[in-house]
Scaffold this active site. Structure first.
Site, PDB file in Angstrom:
ATOM      1  N   GLN A 161      35.258   8.568 -34.596  1.00 14.30           N
ATOM      2  CA  GLN A 161      36.614   8.180 -34.207  1.00 14.30           C
ATOM      3  C   GLN A 161      36.593   7.544 -32.824  1.00 14.30           C
ATOM      4  O   GLN A 161      36.116   8.154 -31.869  1.00 14.30           O
ATOM      5  CB  GLN A 161      37.499   9.428 -34.182  1.00 14.30           C
ATOM      6  CG  GLN A 161      38.949   9.147 -33.872  1.00 14.30           C
ATOM      7  CD  GLN A 161      39.669  10.411 -33.431  1.00 14.30           C
ATOM      8  OE1 GLN A 161      39.355  10.999 -32.411  1.00 14.30           O
ATOM      9  NE2 GLN A 161      40.648  10.839 -34.214  1.00 14.30           N
ATOM     10  N   GLY A 162      37.088   6.315 -32.738  1.00 18.09           N
ATOM     11  CA  GLY A 162      37.128   5.634 -31.455  1.00 18.09           C
ATOM     12  C   GLY A 162      38.548   5.517 -30.936  1.00 18.09           C
ATOM     13  O   GLY A 162      39.159   4.448 -30.963  1.00 18.09           O
ATOM     14  N   SER A 183      33.230  12.032 -31.417  1.00 19.21           N
ATOM     15  CA  SER A 183      32.532  13.158 -32.043  1.00 19.21           C
ATOM     16  C   SER A 183      31.496  12.650 -33.031  1.00 19.21           C
ATOM     17  O   SER A 183      31.780  11.771 -33.844  1.00 19.21           O
ATOM     18  CB  SER A 183      33.530  14.062 -32.776  1.00 19.21           C
ATOM     19  OG  SER A 183      34.403  14.643 -31.843  1.00 19.21           O
ATOM     20  N   GLU A 229      45.208  15.798 -38.232  1.00 21.25           N
ATOM     21  CA  GLU A 229      44.212  16.616 -37.547  1.00 21.25           C
ATOM     22  C   GLU A 229      44.802  17.952 -37.130  1.00 21.25           C
ATOM     23  O   GLU A 229      44.227  19.008 -37.334  1.00 21.25           O
ATOM     24  CB  GLU A 229      43.698  15.876 -36.310  1.00 21.25           C
ATOM     25  CG  GLU A 229      42.664  16.665 -35.539  1.00 21.25           C
ATOM     26  CD  GLU A 229      42.096  15.885 -34.351  1.00 21.25           C
ATOM     27  OE1 GLU A 229      40.948  16.125 -34.024  1.00 21.25           O
ATOM     28  OE2 GLU A 229      42.817  15.056 -33.763  1.00 21.25           O
ATOM     29  N   SER A 259      39.765   7.800 -27.883  1.00 22.61           N
ATOM     30  CA  SER A 259      39.791   8.036 -26.436  1.00 22.61           C
ATOM     31  C   SER A 259      38.985   6.991 -25.681  1.00 22.61           C
ATOM     32  O   SER A 259      38.019   6.430 -26.199  1.00 22.61           O
ATOM     33  CB  SER A 259      39.214   9.424 -26.147  1.00 22.61           C
ATOM     34  OG  SER A 259      40.041  10.414 -26.677  1.00 22.61           O
ATOM     35  N   GLU A 316      48.494  20.792 -22.139  1.00 22.73           N
ATOM     36  CA  GLU A 316      49.593  20.222 -21.359  1.00 22.73           C
ATOM     37  C   GLU A 316      50.375  19.219 -22.212  1.00 22.73           C
ATOM     38  O   GLU A 316      51.604  19.177 -22.173  1.00 22.73           O
ATOM     39  CB  GLU A 316      49.039  19.545 -20.092  1.00 22.73           C
ATOM     40  CG  GLU A 316      48.494  20.527 -19.057  1.00 22.73           C
ATOM     41  CD  GLU A 316      47.208  21.241 -19.489  1.00 22.73           C
ATOM     42  OE1 GLU A 316      46.457  20.685 -20.324  1.00 22.73           O
ATOM     43  OE2 GLU A 316      46.959  22.359 -19.003  1.00 22.73           O
TER      44      GLU A 316
END
Lengths: 392, 372
Positions: free
Chosen positions: A130-131, A165, A248, A133, A373
């Protein structure tokens, strides 16, 4: 409390239990409980286990038959995850594609994309990373800067992704890119599928604090992919990404919770061995650890029951992640305390036991999938309706 | 097992909420809080007559509607939200439950229809000066005479003990722990109100001087009955605590949305927003703890109920107190005044924490039931 969904599902459950009992043997059984959503351990064994699952027809239980799935419903998917976790089977190496990309393609992908990509996922022939971030866009995905420009029949992609990941194993990436250079925030983004086997893609492993090559950073310099590799509409990548993150958050909690229950049981066992149950201060913390995993279980059952009843899940579906991640860390601290000085000693080559690994990896649970957060902002703004923070 | 709320259960919630919004609004709560008896007979009759709330989970053969514990939990959730001052918890969660669980068909046939119809206010007198909720804590004695059983001793912290028409009293007899029914006008009974920190739920001290009483169920068999009653009441109290906490959060959120400081609503500051989010996490987790108890009760699983009940009290007590305290904090100075309702919730939370045993006591119960 067991979930019971009637006779048809009961047969499915029996078949699955029998299959797991027959196949979760040998080196697979030795790697029970190995891995996790963020754990790169025992890669080869887990990959082999995924192929075993694939051969047994257990990958893509809820996916349509035409793509190699079983064509069953949400109930069977839930039962599968539940029984799978109950059997303590190794975490699936292909989880990223099974839990995130696949459902995303099924939801918004083009027919050709589904035909092209879904069967190799279920056959464990192509692995995905997964790209999302970036160094400047962790939880704030609207700050994505990786650019993609059209060049004839292709997209040309440049930028840097991080925290990918299992990135070192990925044959393909699904990448959130900015396709409108003049756009800001969540407008003008597109979701692209990009092959890694090309000169413009460089993948470097990042070791996590447990010492594993769990994720990677990805450097894209004029990497290319076909014009037809956009998932959803061009410029609508934000919507596509959010749909994926929703998936997710919903799917990872059930298997996690069963793992936490096992950890709580083993914590009580450890406390008993060490005579810690006689210490009222420790006993209180042990009881609280047990309470928190039982609360997680009920919270997840509430969500599952609502999903299977066709209802929109209530607020607990959103609060569950924050609760589970923080309480799991507390459980890990307690387990380490009960283990005492022995808990600090690791094996050769920084070899961690299950307790140590789970404890260290739990530190990531309040970060990945939207940090605590961010979770609090989501709860405050989307559920409680509090005003957004003014943006400069 | 159905783990979601049905449409009928949602409708029940809506009806009860709108009823209580009308009859247990802040003005009514404050009026009853200031009244030593703290009860509005008209509202009590309407609860029974219009909504059938007292008999909701009482079987039809005893004049009730025969619904389950999930339905009852919905009502307690709403009662907690509205800080209902009526003797509903004492009558329904304690007394009716003890009768339902005792091995005495005649007592059930005699006493439950009055409760179900709203004619009888009842309570359970268990705790004594020691403040204990366990079997050794029961010291009040009963002895058999040719004219029937007589009670001697004192009970205290009895919820709505001043108001109740029917007192179910746990006593020690030669055969063990036994349960007795005592009428409000029984000879030798003295009832003294106890001024309480939480004025929305009254308590009384009861003294028995050779007071005639009716034995409920076989002599010496009451402790298991009381244990199951306490477990059920613990779950229902947890549901009530969840409702109270939810109301305290709602008030805080409403305030945070409109109260402007430093040029913007305070709810837009993460310091406040995140506190509210944490409050919701507590409440939803507490909701899970309470629901698990309700499901176990409806499944008729005593072992699971015992575990879930202790867990629910340990968890929901602290969650309500935390949330009610945070609500005062978010309200700022106004939240610290007598005029603002925030303290009513905080005080209800603190008193509910010890009503059926402290959180520490319930943790120990849980540990014992789990074999930890």
């Amino acid at each position: 409390m067991e979930l019971d969904f009637g006779p048809a599902v009961r047969d499915f459950r029996e078949e699955l239990r029998d299959w797991l009992a027959d196949h979760l043997v040998g080196e697979f059984a030795e790697h029970r409980g190995v891995g996790g959503p963020t754990d790169g351990a025992a890669w080869e064994v887990r990959l082999a286990w995924d192929r075993e699952l694939s051969a047994g027809g257990w990958l893509g239980v809820g996916w349509p038959r035409e793509y190699g799935g079983r064509g069953l419903g949400l109930l069977e998917e839930i039962v599968f995850e539940y029984e799978y976790a109950r059997a303590n089977a190794p975490y699936r190496a292909t989880g990223n594609a099974l839990d995130l990309l696949g459902p995303m393609l099924l939801k918004v992908g083009a027919d050709e994309q589904k035909k092209r990509f879904l069967p190799p996922i279920l056959a464990v022939e192509e692995l995905w990373g997964q790209g999302f971030s970036e160094p400047g866009a962790g939880s704030d995905l609207a700050s994505v800067r990786t650019r993609a420009e059209r060049d004839g029949d292709e997209w040309v992609v440049s930028g840097q992704k991080v925290w990918t990941s299992f990135g070192v194993h990925a044959d393909w990436l699904y990448v959130l890119t900015r396709t409108d250079p003049d756009s800001v925030r969540h407008k003008g983004l597109s979701m692209l599928l990009l092959p890694t086997d090309q000169p413009g893609v460089e993948i470097r492993p990042i070791r996590n604090l447990a010492g594993q090559d769990e994720f990677a950073e990805v450097f894209l310099s004029d990497a290319r992919t076909g014009a037809d590799m956009v998932v959803g509409e061009v410029g609508q990548g934000w919507r596509t990404a959010m749909a994926t993150l929703g998936i997710e958050r919903g799917t990872t909690l059930l298997p996690q919770q069963l793992t936490f229950e096992r950890e709580a049981e083993s914590l009580i066992e450890l406390a008993r061995e060490r005579g810690a149950l006689d210490d009222p201060m420790l006993r209180r913390r042990i009881v609280d650890a047990w309470i928190s995993v039982r609360v997680m279980r009920t919270t997840n059952l509430r969500t599952l029951a609502e999903l299977t009843a066709g209802r929109t899940p209530g607020a607990q579906a959103t609060t569950a992640k924050l609760y589970a991640s923080t309480r799991h860390q507390q459980l890990g601290h307690l387990a380490q305390e009960l283990a005492g000085p022995a808990g600090q000693i690791v094996g050769a080559d920084y070899g961690l036991d299950t307790r140590q690994r789970s404890f260290l990896l739990s530190l990531a649970e309040t970060i990945y999938g939207g940090s605590s957060e961010i979770q609090r902002n989501i709860i405050g703004e989307q559920i409680l309706g509090l005003p957004k923070e003014p943006r400069p | 097992m159905d783990l979601t709320f049905s449409q009928e259960q949602d409708e029940l919630r809506t009806v009860v909420r709108s009823f209580l919004a009308k009859y247990s609004d802040e003005a009514a709560v404050r009026r009853l809080a200031a009244d030593p008896r703290g009860h509005d007979a008209v509202v009590w009759r309407r609860m029974a007559g219009e909504l059938g709330l007292q008999g909701l989970a009482v079987p039809e053969e005893y004049g009730g509607s025969g619904f389950g514990y999930v339905e009852l939990g919905v009502v307690f959730d709403e009662a907690g939200r509205a800080l209902l001052c009526e003797p509903y918890f004492a009558t329904v969660a304690l007394a009716a439950e003890a009768l339902l669980r005792c091995a005495d068909d005649q007592a059930r046939a005699d006493l439950l229809p009055g409760i179900a119809s709203g004619a009888t206010i009842a309570t359970l007198a268990l705790t004594e000066d020691s403040g204990r909720w366990d079997e050794p804590g029961i010291r009040l004695t009963a002895h058999d005479t040719p004219d029937g059983w007589r009670l001697t001793g004192a009970k205290t912290y009895v919820p709505d003990g001043l108001l109740a028409d029917l007192l179910l009293v746990a006593a020690r007899t030669p055969g063990g722990i036994s349960l007795f029914a005592v009428g409000a006008d029984a000879a030798g009974l003295t009832r003294t109100p106890l001024p309480t920190l939480d004025q929305t739920r009254k308590q009384a001290r009861l003294e028995f001087a050779d007071t005639p009483a009716r034995l409920i169920g076989p002599e010496g068999t009451a402790w298991p009955v009381l244990e199951r009653t306490l477990a059920t009441a613990s779950v229902l109290l947890a549901a009530e605590q969840v409702g109270g906490a939810a109301a305290a959060l709602d008030a805080a959120v409403d305030y945070a949305r409109i109260r402007v400081q430093y040029g913007r609503p305070i709810g837009s500051f993460q310091g406040i927003k995140h506190k509210c989010a944490d409050m919701l996490v507590e409440i939803e987790s507490a909701r899970s703890a309470a629901y698990a108890g309700l499901w176990a009760l409806d499944a008729g699983d005593d072992t699971e109920t015992a575990v879930a009940a202790a867990l629910a009290q340990a968890f929901c007590s602290e969650a309500f107190t935390k949330v009610a305290g945070d609500s005062i904090q978010i309200h700022g100075g106004i939240g610290f005044t007598w005029e603002h309702p925030a303290h009513l919730y905080f005080k209800r939370a603190k008193s509910s924490e010890v009503l059926l045993g402290t959180p520490s006591y319930h943790r120990e119960l849980l540990a014992a039931r789990l074999g930890i």
